[in-house]
Motif scaffolding. Structure first.
Motif, PDB file in Angstrom:
ATOM      1  N   MET A  97      -0.274  -6.064  50.043  1.00  0.00           N
ATOM      2  CA  MET A  97       0.843  -5.036  48.706  1.00  0.00           C
ATOM      3  C   MET A  97       2.357  -5.853  49.179  1.00  0.00           C
ATOM      4  O   MET A  97       2.997  -5.688  48.581  1.00  0.00           O
ATOM      5  CB  MET A  97       0.096  -3.949  48.419  1.00  0.00           C
ATOM      6  N   ARG A  98       2.523  -4.667  50.341  1.00  0.00           N
ATOM      7  CA  ARG A  98       3.985  -4.843  51.056  1.00  0.00           C
ATOM      8  C   ARG A  98       4.163  -5.993  51.304  1.00  0.00           C
ATOM      9  O   ARG A  98       5.400  -6.334  50.055  1.00  0.00           O
ATOM     10  CB  ARG A  98       4.307  -4.098  51.795  1.00  0.00           C
ATOM     11  N   SER A  99       4.050  -7.016  51.652  1.00  0.00           N
ATOM     12  CA  SER A  99       4.356  -8.329  51.531  1.00  0.00           C
ATOM     13  C   SER A  99       4.179  -9.412  49.760  1.00  0.00           C
ATOM     14  O   SER A  99       5.479  -9.363  49.564  1.00  0.00           O
ATOM     15  CB  SER A  99       2.728  -9.352  52.381  1.00  0.00           C
ATOM     16  N   GLN A 100       3.535  -9.074  49.119  1.00  0.00           N
ATOM     17  CA  GLN A 100       3.321  -9.199  48.147  1.00  0.00           C
ATOM     18  C   GLN A 100       4.628  -8.850  47.215  1.00  0.00           C
ATOM     19  O   GLN A 100       5.594  -9.998  47.113  1.00  0.00           O
ATOM     20  CB  GLN A 100       2.095  -9.451  47.094  1.00  0.00           C
ATOM     21  N   ASP A 101       4.666  -7.648  47.469  1.00  0.00           N
ATOM     22  CA  ASP A 101       6.156  -6.774  46.540  1.00  0.00           C
ATOM     23  C   ASP A 101       7.060  -7.488  47.777  1.00  0.00           C
ATOM     24  O   ASP A 101       8.313  -7.322  46.777  1.00  0.00           O
ATOM     25  CB  ASP A 101       6.112  -5.312  47.166  1.00  0.00           C
ATOM     26  N   GLN A 102       7.601  -7.464  48.512  1.00  0.00           N
ATOM     27  CA  GLN A 102       8.487  -8.301  49.272  1.00  0.00           C
ATOM     28  C   GLN A 102       8.997 -10.084  48.607  1.00  0.00           C
ATOM     29  O   GLN A 102      10.313 -10.318  48.196  1.00  0.00           O
ATOM     30  CB  GLN A 102       9.017  -8.296  50.903  1.00  0.00           C
ATOM     31  N   GLN A 103       8.278 -10.231  48.457  1.00  0.00           N
ATOM     32  CA  GLN A 103       7.656 -11.991  48.100  1.00  0.00           C
ATOM     33  C   GLN A 103       8.566 -11.590  46.291  1.00  0.00           C
ATOM     34  O   GLN A 103       9.622 -12.426  46.171  1.00  0.00           O
ATOM     35  CB  GLN A 103       6.849 -12.977  48.235  1.00  0.00           C
ATOM     36  N   LEU A 104       8.043 -10.740  45.824  1.00  0.00           N
ATOM     37  CA  LEU A 104       8.156 -10.647  44.260  1.00  0.00           C
ATOM     38  C   LEU A 104      10.136 -10.372  44.308  1.00  0.00           C
ATOM     39  O   LEU A 104      10.180 -10.799  43.476  1.00  0.00           O
ATOM     40  CB  LEU A 104       7.373  -9.583  43.785  1.00  0.00           C
ATOM     41  N   ALA A 105      10.278  -8.988  44.872  1.00  0.00           N
ATOM     42  CA  ALA A 105      11.444  -8.668  45.159  1.00  0.00           C
ATOM     43  C   ALA A 105      11.625 -10.322  45.770  1.00  0.00           C
ATOM     44  O   ALA A 105      13.018  -9.924  44.547  1.00  0.00           O
ATOM     45  CB  ALA A 105      11.558  -7.910  45.765  1.00  0.00           C
ATOM     46  N   LYS A 106      12.516 -10.952  46.366  1.00  0.00           N
ATOM     47  CA  LYS A 106      12.728 -12.134  46.717  1.00  0.00           C
ATOM     48  C   LYS A 106      13.227 -13.249  45.152  1.00  0.00           C
ATOM     49  O   LYS A 106      13.964 -13.873  45.549  1.00  0.00           O
ATOM     50  CB  LYS A 106      12.079 -12.708  47.722  1.00  0.00           C
ATOM     51  N   THR A 107      11.961 -13.231  45.028  1.00  0.00           N
ATOM     52  CA  THR A 107      11.437 -14.338  44.176  1.00  0.00           C
ATOM     53  C   THR A 107      12.697 -13.661  42.529  1.00  0.00           C
ATOM     54  O   THR A 107      13.113 -14.703  42.024  1.00  0.00           O
ATOM     55  CB  THR A 107      10.478 -14.864  43.333  1.00  0.00           C
ATOM     56  N   LEU A 108      12.550 -12.271  42.418  1.00  0.00           N
ATOM     57  CA  LEU A 108      13.332 -12.487  42.108  1.00  0.00           C
ATOM     58  C   LEU A 108      15.012 -11.786  41.603  1.00  0.00           C
ATOM     59  O   LEU A 108      16.047 -12.393  40.723  1.00  0.00           O
ATOM     60  CB  LEU A 108      12.315 -10.276  41.041  1.00  0.00           C
ATOM     61  N   LEU A 109      15.299 -12.183  42.383  1.00  0.00           N
ATOM     62  CA  LEU A 109      16.619 -11.709  43.414  1.00  0.00           C
ATOM     63  C   LEU A 109      16.981 -13.944  43.307  1.00  0.00           C
ATOM     64  O   LEU A 109      18.368 -13.789  42.513  1.00  0.00           O
ATOM     65  CB  LEU A 109      16.786 -11.382  44.625  1.00  0.00           C
ATOM     66  N   ASP A 110      16.285 -14.269  43.046  1.00  0.00           N
ATOM     67  CA  ASP A 110      16.860 -15.819  43.434  1.00  0.00           C
ATOM     68  C   ASP A 110      16.998 -16.230  41.996  1.00  0.00           C
ATOM     69  O   ASP A 110      17.862 -17.097  41.183  1.00  0.00           O
ATOM     70  CB  ASP A 110      15.644 -16.422  44.155  1.00  0.00           C
ATOM     71  N   LEU A 111      16.127 -15.658  41.381  1.00  0.00           N
ATOM     72  CA  LEU A 111      15.846 -15.899  39.857  1.00  0.00           C
ATOM     73  C   LEU A 111      17.360 -15.240  39.209  1.00  0.00           C
ATOM     74  O   LEU A 111      17.456 -16.511  38.247  1.00  0.00           O
ATOM     75  CB  LEU A 111      14.437 -15.810  38.323  1.00  0.00           C
ATOM     76  N   ASN A 112      17.542 -14.187  39.292  1.00  0.00           N
ATOM     77  CA  ASN A 112      18.954 -13.436  38.856  1.00  0.00           C
ATOM     78  C   ASN A 112      19.818 -14.604  39.551  1.00  0.00           C
ATOM     79  O   ASN A 112      20.725 -14.347  38.519  1.00  0.00           O
ATOM     80  CB  ASN A 112      18.917 -11.280  39.672  1.00  0.00           C
ATOM     81  N   ARG A 113      19.675 -15.271  40.605  1.00  0.00           N
ATOM     82  CA  ARG A 113      20.906 -15.575  41.066  1.00  0.00           C
ATOM     83  C   ARG A 113      20.906 -16.299  39.625  1.00  0.00           C
ATOM     84  O   ARG A 113      22.116 -17.190  40.416  1.00  0.00           O
ATOM     85  CB  ARG A 113      21.092 -15.601  42.638  1.00  0.00           C
ATOM     86  N   GLU A 114      20.033 -17.085  39.951  1.00  0.00           N
ATOM     87  CA  GLU A 114      20.308 -18.379  39.055  1.00  0.00           C
ATOM     88  C   GLU A 114      20.007 -17.774  37.899  1.00  0.00           C
ATOM     89  O   GLU A 114      21.261 -19.107  37.324  1.00  0.00           O
ATOM     90  CB  GLU A 114      18.610 -19.455  39.428  1.00  0.00           C
ATOM     91  N   ILE A 115      20.198 -17.240  37.592  1.00  0.00           N
ATOM     92  CA  ILE A 115      20.078 -16.895  35.819  1.00  0.00           C
ATOM     93  C   ILE A 115      21.845 -16.576  35.566  1.00  0.00           C
ATOM     94  O   ILE A 115      22.328 -17.125  34.514  1.00  0.00           O
ATOM     95  CB  ILE A 115      19.318 -15.661  34.998  1.00  0.00           C
ATOM     96  N   GLN A 116      22.189 -15.810  36.420  1.00  0.00           N
ATOM     97  CA  GLN A 116      24.075 -16.022  36.783  1.00  0.00           C
ATOM     98  C   GLN A 116      24.890 -16.602  36.329  1.00  0.00           C
ATOM     99  O   GLN A 116      25.584 -17.440  36.697  1.00  0.00           O
ATOM    100  CB  GLN A 116      24.567 -14.984  37.639  1.00  0.00           C
ATOM    101  N   LYS A 117      24.506 -17.855  38.036  1.00  0.00           N
ATOM    102  CA  LYS A 117      24.624 -19.343  37.422  1.00  0.00           C
ATOM    103  C   LYS A 117      24.741 -20.333  36.179  1.00  0.00           C
ATOM    104  O   LYS A 117      26.003 -20.532  35.942  1.00  0.00           O
ATOM    105  CB  LYS A 117      24.388 -19.859  39.230  1.00  0.00           C
ATOM    106  N   LEU A 118      23.885 -20.616  36.063  1.00  0.00           N
ATOM    107  CA  LEU A 118      23.501 -21.123  35.073  1.00  0.00           C
ATOM    108  C   LEU A 118      24.268 -20.007  33.693  1.00  0.00           C
ATOM    109  O   LEU A 118      25.250 -20.917  33.043  1.00  0.00           O
ATOM    110  CB  LEU A 118      22.026 -20.670  34.204  1.00  0.00           C
ATOM    111  N   ARG A 119      24.564 -19.154  33.620  1.00  0.00           N
ATOM    112  CA  ARG A 119      25.488 -18.297  32.677  1.00  0.00           C
ATOM    113  C   ARG A 119      26.850 -19.014  32.786  1.00  0.00           C
ATOM    114  O   ARG A 119      28.032 -18.502  32.068  1.00  0.00           O
ATOM    115  CB  ARG A 119      25.044 -17.075  32.817  1.00  0.00           C
ATOM    116  N   ARG A 120      27.684 -19.116  33.870  1.00  0.00           N
ATOM    117  CA  ARG A 120      28.732 -19.051  34.698  1.00  0.00           C
ATOM    118  C   ARG A 120      28.741 -20.383  33.910  1.00  0.00           C
ATOM    119  O   ARG A 120      30.185 -21.172  33.360  1.00  0.00           O
ATOM    120  CB  ARG A 120      29.390 -19.005  36.111  1.00  0.00           C
ATOM    121  N   GLU A 121      27.841 -21.145  34.155  1.00  0.00           N
ATOM    122  CA  GLU A 121      27.895 -22.998  34.345  1.00  0.00           C
ATOM    123  C   GLU A 121      27.756 -22.901  32.162  1.00  0.00           C
ATOM    124  O   GLU A 121      29.418 -23.621  32.030  1.00  0.00           O
ATOM    125  CB  GLU A 121      27.015 -24.033  34.355  1.00  0.00           C
TER     126      GLU A 121
END
Length: 135
Positions: free
Chosen positions: A77-101
């Motif tokens: 569960m901890r491993s899955q939690d860390q993977q989900l957190a990384k995915t969410l951070l990556d998605l957040n970065r991509e959303i911010q990039k798309l907003r700036r564009e």
């Protein structure tokens, strides 16, 4: 291993130890109950004591197996939690990039734009002191 992971490990270990002790206490047969079963024959008391000891060892083995399984599940569960957190951070970065564009596109459509590119921006200029202004 960072401090947060170490903290989570210690909390998980403490929780598992607490569960182990509660399970052991819940399934423990009081010695007085075993010896007060109406048998006063020493031979019968030895058999009951050995049987009780074997039963207790079996119970402990089952509890240890359950705790091992819980520990494995918590680690997964901890491993899955860390993977989900990384995915969410990556998605957040991509959303911010798309907003700036999108903001840049809208501003250029209206004919005016004044953009200062920061050092940590994904649209970084060749030199940090470079500033782009489009009018």
């Amino acid at each position: 291993m960072n401090a947060e992971s170490q903290y989570e490990d210690s909390v998980s270990s403490m929780m598992l130890e607490n569960i182990k002790h509660r399970l052991l206490n819940a399934f423990r047969i009081p010695a007085a109950h075993v010896l007060n079963n109406g048998s006063s024959n020493p031979c019968n008391m030895m058999i009951v004591a050995k049987d009780s000891q074997a039963h207790e060892e079996l119970r402990r083995a089952k509890i240890d197996g359950a705790i091992t399984w819980l520990r494995t599940e918590l680690m997964e569960m901890r491993s899955q939690d860390q993977q989900l957190a990384k995915t969410l951070l990556d998605l957040n970065r991509e959303i911010q990039k798309l907003r700036r564009e999108n903001d840049l596109t809208r501003a250029s459509e209206f004919g005016q734009i004044n953009v200062t590119i920061r050092k940590d921006s994904p649209f970084q200029a060749a030199r940090p002191e470079d500033e782009v202004s489009i009018v």
